[in-house]
Design a protein around this motif. Structure first.
Motif, PDB file in Angstrom:
ATOM      1  N   UNK A  31       0.834  -1.212   0.000  1.00  0.00           N
ATOM      2  CA  UNK A  31       0.000   0.000   0.000  1.00  0.00           C
ATOM      3  C   UNK A  31       0.867   1.260   0.000  1.00  0.00           C
ATOM      4  N   UNK A  32       1.898   1.282   0.837  1.00  0.00           N
ATOM      5  CA  UNK A  32       2.797   2.440   0.902  1.00  0.00           C
ATOM      6  C   UNK A  32       3.445   2.681  -0.465  1.00  0.00           C
ATOM      7  N   UNK A  33       3.921   1.608  -1.098  1.00  0.00           N
ATOM      8  CA  UNK A  33       4.576   1.746  -2.404  1.00  0.00           C
ATOM      9  C   UNK A  33       3.626   2.283  -3.468  1.00  0.00           C
ATOM     10  N   UNK A  34       2.428   1.705  -3.535  1.00  0.00           N
ATOM     11  CA  UNK A  34       1.501   2.083  -4.601  1.00  0.00           C
ATOM     12  C   UNK A  34       0.870   3.459  -4.375  1.00  0.00           C
ATOM     13  N   UNK A  35       0.692   3.859  -3.123  1.00  0.00           N
ATOM     14  CA  UNK A  35       0.075   5.159  -2.836  1.00  0.00           C
ATOM     15  C   UNK A  35       1.087   6.282  -2.714  1.00  0.00           C
ATOM     16  N   UNK A  36       2.361   5.935  -2.465  1.00  0.00           N
ATOM     17  CA  UNK A  36       3.378   6.963  -2.286  1.00  0.00           C
ATOM     18  C   UNK A  36       3.313   7.661  -0.946  1.00  0.00           C
ATOM     19  N   UNK A  65      -8.186   3.658  -6.952  1.00  0.00           N
ATOM     20  CA  UNK A  65      -8.261   2.271  -7.406  1.00  0.00           C
ATOM     21  C   UNK A  65      -6.846   1.716  -7.356  1.00  0.00           C
ATOM     22  N   UNK A  66      -6.604   0.721  -6.505  1.00  0.00           N
ATOM     23  CA  UNK A  66      -5.228   0.260  -6.275  1.00  0.00           C
ATOM     24  C   UNK A  66      -4.593  -0.344  -7.521  1.00  0.00           C
ATOM     25  N   UNK A  67      -5.373  -1.003  -8.371  1.00  0.00           N
ATOM     26  CA  UNK A  67      -4.785  -1.574  -9.577  1.00  0.00           C
ATOM     27  C   UNK A  67      -4.420  -0.475 -10.567  1.00  0.00           C
ATOM     28  N   UNK A  68      -5.207   0.584 -10.608  1.00  0.00           N
ATOM     29  CA  UNK A  68      -4.885   1.704 -11.507  1.00  0.00           C
ATOM     30  C   UNK A  68      -3.582   2.380 -11.103  1.00  0.00           C
ATOM     31  N   UNK A  69      -3.232   2.289  -9.799  1.00  0.00           N
ATOM     32  CA  UNK A  69      -2.000   2.936  -9.329  1.00  0.00           C
ATOM     33  C   UNK A  69      -0.750   2.261  -9.883  1.00  0.00           C
ATOM     34  N   UNK A  70      -0.916   1.114 -10.504  1.00  0.00           N
ATOM     35  CA  UNK A  70       0.204   0.496 -11.212  1.00  0.00           C
ATOM     36  C   UNK A  70       0.583   1.359 -12.424  1.00  0.00           C
ATOM     37  N   UNK A  71      -0.414   2.044 -13.003  1.00  0.00           N
ATOM     38  CA  UNK A  71      -0.177   2.889 -14.181  1.00  0.00           C
ATOM     39  C   UNK A  71      -0.270   4.384 -13.868  1.00  0.00           C
ATOM     40  N   UNK A  80       5.888  -6.884  -9.154  1.00  0.00           N
ATOM     41  CA  UNK A  80       5.631  -5.648  -9.922  1.00  0.00           C
ATOM     42  C   UNK A  80       5.462  -5.909 -11.416  1.00  0.00           C
ATOM     43  N   UNK A  81       6.230  -6.844 -11.970  1.00  0.00           N
ATOM     44  CA  UNK A  81       6.110  -7.122 -13.407  1.00  0.00           C
ATOM     45  C   UNK A  81       4.761  -7.741 -13.732  1.00  0.00           C
ATOM     46  N   UNK A 120       2.472   6.979 -14.204  1.00  0.00           N
ATOM     47  CA  UNK A 120       3.383   6.552 -13.134  1.00  0.00           C
ATOM     48  C   UNK A 120       4.834   6.535 -13.608  1.00  0.00           C
ATOM     49  N   UNK A 121       5.688   7.155 -12.804  1.00  0.00           N
ATOM     50  CA  UNK A 121       7.129   7.126 -13.041  1.00  0.00           C
ATOM     51  C   UNK A 121       7.881   6.499 -11.872  1.00  0.00           C
ATOM     52  N   UNK A 122       7.169   6.287 -10.767  1.00  0.00           N
ATOM     53  CA  UNK A 122       7.809   5.807  -9.540  1.00  0.00           C
ATOM     54  C   UNK A 122       7.803   4.285  -9.498  1.00  0.00           C
ATOM     55  N   UNK A 123       8.921   3.691  -9.117  1.00  0.00           N
ATOM     56  CA  UNK A 123       8.988   2.245  -8.957  1.00  0.00           C
ATOM     57  C   UNK A 123       8.177   1.809  -7.740  1.00  0.00           C
ATOM     58  N   UNK A 124       7.801   0.541  -7.711  1.00  0.00           N
ATOM     59  CA  UNK A 124       7.032   0.011  -6.578  1.00  0.00           C
ATOM     60  C   UNK A 124       7.342  -1.466  -6.398  1.00  0.00           C
ATOM     61  N   UNK A 125       7.065  -1.971  -5.206  1.00  0.00           N
ATOM     62  CA  UNK A 125       7.274  -3.381  -4.852  1.00  0.00           C
ATOM     63  C   UNK A 125       8.691  -3.847  -5.201  1.00  0.00           C
TER      64      UNK A 125
END
Length: 949
Positions: free
Chosen positions: A126-131, A244-250, A350-351, A461-466
């Motif tokens: 959650x922290x990674x995806x929300x920033x 939307x947590x899945x949208x935060x991937x993009x 993440x992939x 999204x430009x920030x890496x996650x997970x």
């Protein structure tokens, strides 16, 4: 012996065992024990009017037939709920595994390291995806989380000199309708004024303390939250984003744009829709607000050897400690679902998440392009998965319905389509054919999906996650299966030994009750699907409401509240609405006994009430004289009393009818907390006692598994005068004629797990339910008698009997230097989870065996307690190097070449003979709570960084 009777399998003690237990207690029969325990004036004269009990086989055939009434159609409704793919490895090894679903909330960290690690993974995800900087270990649903965000920002405002007295909260008109309804419910009692409008025309005036944006919006359009948040920050307006947590991937993380809170649901991470729940919500914020954060945080600390260990951090935030000063009344969350969602992220990494999100976005764009070629206007300029089509909705709806497809129709000229993880190319073609038929044109066949980038560059999204190792390791089923098992082995659950927690009723969660949860036609129904597609659910839910209404002696039931604490709040809001309907807007005094659970005063404050505490007697009962005095003093403004029955002290108070009459005589209503309903079913009930509303913990009395801290369900049952005010929903009609606004996001709350309680009641029937209550009382009194001479019971009824639980006093052991926490930790060495520690009385243990435990298991527990008492007697205040202070003892300690303790390894690890047969090893030594709070780390962190802290 009727081997097909479910009651025989659910209830622990055999008939011969019951006779031996009765003899130990000193009574001739079970009926005599019940007579000596429950006041005669509240006993039911007639039994429960329920159907004849089914066998397990009959029930499974019955629930399978009902499932056929549900029509699991292709669904593109969206609005916060989407079809998903649950990896089979997660379904089999977590959802269907009692090692995970029967665990208790991780208050005893040393025997909960597995769950704690899974929840730490959840927080990291959650922290990674929300920033954001900090996240909790789940909330109840997205709408509740949004309301908690509003409450947090309001609390923060009260400490701000610039915003003192400001009470307006802006809500984007593109917010999910169920969230707006819940915000309306939660805002008014605490004095917040909601202003709903368009974020593009918002004036950022000084009248506002906060705002909520939906990202993407309910219609699929992605808002320019970056510009909005910048302007809000300049105006000292705090911003919450429902994402939307899945949208935060993009999409770029809202935290990167300066958001103060980010909330949402993790349902899209492999959790079935289940007609509305349960699903784990997420809540992330800035570290500056950590003391205001609702729910629970999992933190990293160290154990007695200095090794890394996990535990629940900052527990002073918990409402059972802060009571009416609590930031929230959240108690259970959705831990089991959070664990599953975290494992979805671990499995895909993440992939994998990028692959899933890209597929969804590309399919949405491919569909949009085809519909544009057919002449339709797709108005969303920036979107992730949801298209907004301007057309004659009625015409599309007719054809879609005929073709068994669910779309969303927000108005007469709009159709929205939300693409999801399960959508295949053939589904895209099928959707195109619907619109082609409506346009009277030849359809367009799609053979491949187009690459798309229909997201504004400013929010891409430009920030890496997970990036942590755990999300980049377990991508084969073999590896994930072993990882899940490695965590499971660190946790003590009901599949190992009894969990004798007072007030929490950790009983058998029967396999037959749980099997249907995995069935496709129960899991894949959208909560806003047309009612004719959910006839199976509606049949079960209506019958469950009727069953609970009968059991409680009331007039109607609402299943909407999705936790016990939400049930408390719902009951109080219904009482509030009742008073206001009579012009009694001034009635805001809530009387609460000093012994009440901490969620009671927290809920009362949330409902806009003023708490007045009443005294308890030395015997642990409500002080009737003090209650009468305060009821009469406040009679003009008295709203209600909140009372638990049997009392929180484990006693059937004989004055209960006098208590309820005092409240009614002074114009109030009686709210009964249903935490101890396991001691009432079939023998008495809240209606008979004189209550007006009660909530029920289906995860206690009615067999829904605790799941390590949720799912919980807290329906409310009400008397006739309160029926019109039962909670509604903005999309599906529920509740009374004068329904209050929503309590939970979904119309029927966590509908999927309500199947468990329905099955529990169906298979036990009236006689089985009543017998279960009697045996719960028998088991408690048996333990009470077995522990006599070693432990004193703090409170008893007038004839010396306990109810279904008892409190044993451990305060005198301080003269030996032993605290109640030492006993709790030592019980781990004997293979047991501790009873409830220091509630409701500090320095005590509250024990509740439930009806499911056998005599043999209770004897093992009692033997362990008696053995521990002998160890206490040998302890000295001047020497803390003893077996209790050093508990629990890990395998690493016992197998170490060095041993510097004044007792043997056998005394440490195998104190009684039975332990050798089924040894449970705590995975860490005693955790250091204070160190963890001083050095708060609540995400997956490399051991090097941990050491620096």
């Amino acid at each position: 012996m009727n081997t097909k009777a479910f009651a025989l399998r659910h209830i622990g003690p055999r008939e011969d065992d019951q006779n031996l237990m009765l003899k130990t207690i000193g009574v001739d029969s079970l009926d005599q024990l019940i007579y000596e325990t429950i006041p005669d004036d509240i006993r039911l004269k007639n039994g429960l009017n329920l159907d004849e009990p089914m066998t397990e086989h009959e029930y499974l055939l019955h629930i399978h037939d009902l499932s056929k009434l549900n029509k699991a159609r292709k669904t593109y409704i969206g609005l916060g709920y989407h079809p998903t793919v649950m990896p089979a490895v997660i379904q089999r090894n977590i959802l269907e595994n009692p090692g995970w679903y029967t665990a208790y909330t991780p208050y005893q960290a040393e025997i909960a390291q597995g769950r704690l690690e899974a929840l730490l993974n959840f927080q990291t995800m959650v922290i990674d995806l929300t920033g954001m900087e900090i996240a909790n270990a789940s909330l109840l649903d997205e709408s509740t989380a949004a309301a908690e965000a509003m409450s947090l920002l309001f609390a923060v405002r009260e400490r701000s000199q610039k915003k003192a007295g400001v009470n307006k909260f802006f809500v984007s008109e593109n917010t999910l309708p169920q969230t707006l309804s819940l915000l309306q419910t939660r805002s008014a009692p605490i004095g917040v004024e909601l202003v709903v409008g368009n974020e593009d025309t918002f004036d950022f005036s000084k009248e506002f303390f906060g705002a909520l944006l939906q990202y993407p919006g309910k219609d699929g359009q992605i808002t320019d939250i970056k510009t909005f948040i910048n302007k809000a920050n300049n105006a000292d307006i705090k911003v919450a984003v429902a994402a939307d947590i899945l949208s935060l991937v993009k999409l770029e993380a809202p935290g990167k744009f300066g958001a103060d809170v980010v909330v949402g649901t993790t349902q899209r991470f492999g959790i079935p829709m289940g007609y509305g729940g349960p699903h784990a919500a997420f809540f992330a914020t800035k570290e500056a607000y950590k003391r205001d954060l609702p729910g629970r945080i999992i933190g990293v600390t160290k154990d007695a050897n200095g090794n890394r260990a996990l535990r629940m951090a900052l527990q002073t935030r918990e409402q059972h400690i802060k009571r009416d000063r609590a930031t929230s009344n959240i108690c259970t969350a959705q831990v089991l679902l959070a664990v599953m969602a975290s494992m979805y992220a671990v499995y895909h990494g993440p992939k994998g998440l990028k692959f899933i999100a890209n597929k969804i976005h590309n399919k949405a764009a491919t569909l949009a392009n085809a519909l544009t070629k057919l002449g339709y206007e797709q108005v969303n300029t920036s979107y992730f998965d949801t298209l907004q089509i301007k057309t004659k909705a009625k015409k599309i709806k007719k054809i879609a319905s005929e073709k068994k497809v669910n779309l969303h129709y927000p108005d007469k000229k709009t159709v929205t389509i939300s693409i999801n993880e399960t959508t295949a190319i053939r589904d895209i073609n099928y959707l195109i054919s619907i619109f082609a038929e409506a346009a009277q044109k030849e359809t367009i066949e799609i053979s491949s999906v187009e690459e798309a980038h229909n997201i504004e560059q400013s929010v891409q999204r430009n920030t890496e996650f997970l990036t942590d190792t755990v999300f980049n390791t377990y991508h084969s089923e073999t590896e994930l299966m072993r990882y899940i098992k490695s965590l499971e082995r660190k946790d003590l659950s009901l599949n190992h030994s009894m969990i004798p927690l007072g007030s929490c009723t950790m009983k058998l969660n029967a396999a037959a009750e749980l099997l249907p949860l995995s069935w496709f036609k129960w899991g894949n129904i959208h909560p806003f699907a047309p009612l004719k597609q959910a006839k199976g659910y509606l049949t079960v839910l209506k019958e469950l409401e009727d069953q609970l209404t009968e059991i409680t002696g009331f007039a109607a039931t609402s299943l909407q509240p999705n936790s016990g604490a939400q049930g408390e709040f719902a009951g109080l809001m219904v009482i509030k609405a009742y008073h206001e309907s009579r012009g009694d807007h001034h009635r805001n005094i809530c009387l609460i006994p000093s012994s009440a659970h901490g969620t009671n005063p927290a809920s009362a404050v949330m409902a806009g009430m003023k708490v007045v505490v009443t005294k308890s007697t030395d015997e642990g009962n409500i002080d009737v004289d003090d209650l009468r005095e305060k009821a009469e003093l406040h009679k003009d403004n008295l709203s209600c009393i909140m009372v638990t029955y049997p009392s929180t002290h484990g006693v059937y108070e004989s004055a209960i009818k006098e208590i309820t009459k005092i409240i009614h005589d002074n114009g109030g209503q009686v709210y009964m907390d249903g935490a101890n309903m396991n001691a009432q079913v079939g023998l008495t009930n809240p209606g008979n006692i004189g209550a007006d509303v009660c909530h029920l913990n289906l995860h206690k009395t009615f067999a829904i598994p605790h799941g390590g801290g949720g799912p919980g369900v807290g329906p409310i049952c009400v008397a006739k005068q309160l029926v019109p005010f039962l909670p509604g929903n903005p999309i599906v009609k529920t509740g009374g004629d004068k329904a209050i606004t929503a309590i939970s996001a979904a119309p029927f709350g966590s509908a999927l797990v309500c199947l468990i309680s329905y099955g529990y009641i169906k298979m036990l029937g009236a006689e089985g339910l009543t017998q279960a209550t009697k045996i719960a009382i028998l088991n408690a009194n048996y333990i009470k008698h077995r522990l006599q001479g070693s432990f004193d019971t703090l409170y008893s009824g007038e004839r010396g009997r306990a109810a279904h639980e008892m409190i044993v006093d451990c305060r005198a052991f301080k003269e030996h230097g032993i605290e109640v926490s030492d006993i709790a930790k030592r019980l781990m060495d004997y293979g047991f989870h501790a009873p409830t520690v220091s509630f409701p009385v500090a320095g005590t243990l509250m024990i509740e065996p439930t009806e499911s435990e056998s005599k043999a298991e209770m004897d093992r527990f009692c033997d362990a307690m008696i053995s521990i008492k002998k160890e206490i007697d040998q302890a000295s205040k001047d020497d803390t190097n003893n077996v209790l202070k050093n508990a629990p003892h890990t395998l690493e300690m016992i197998t170490n070449d060095e041993w510097h303790f004044p007792y043997t390894r056998q005394e440490a690890a195998f104190p009684l003979e039975y332990v050798k047969d089924n040894k449970f090893w705590p995975s860490v030594r005693r955790v250091d709570d204070a160190y963890g709070d001083r050095n708060l780390i609540c995400s997956c962190t490399p051991i090097e960084a941990y050491g620096e802290a």
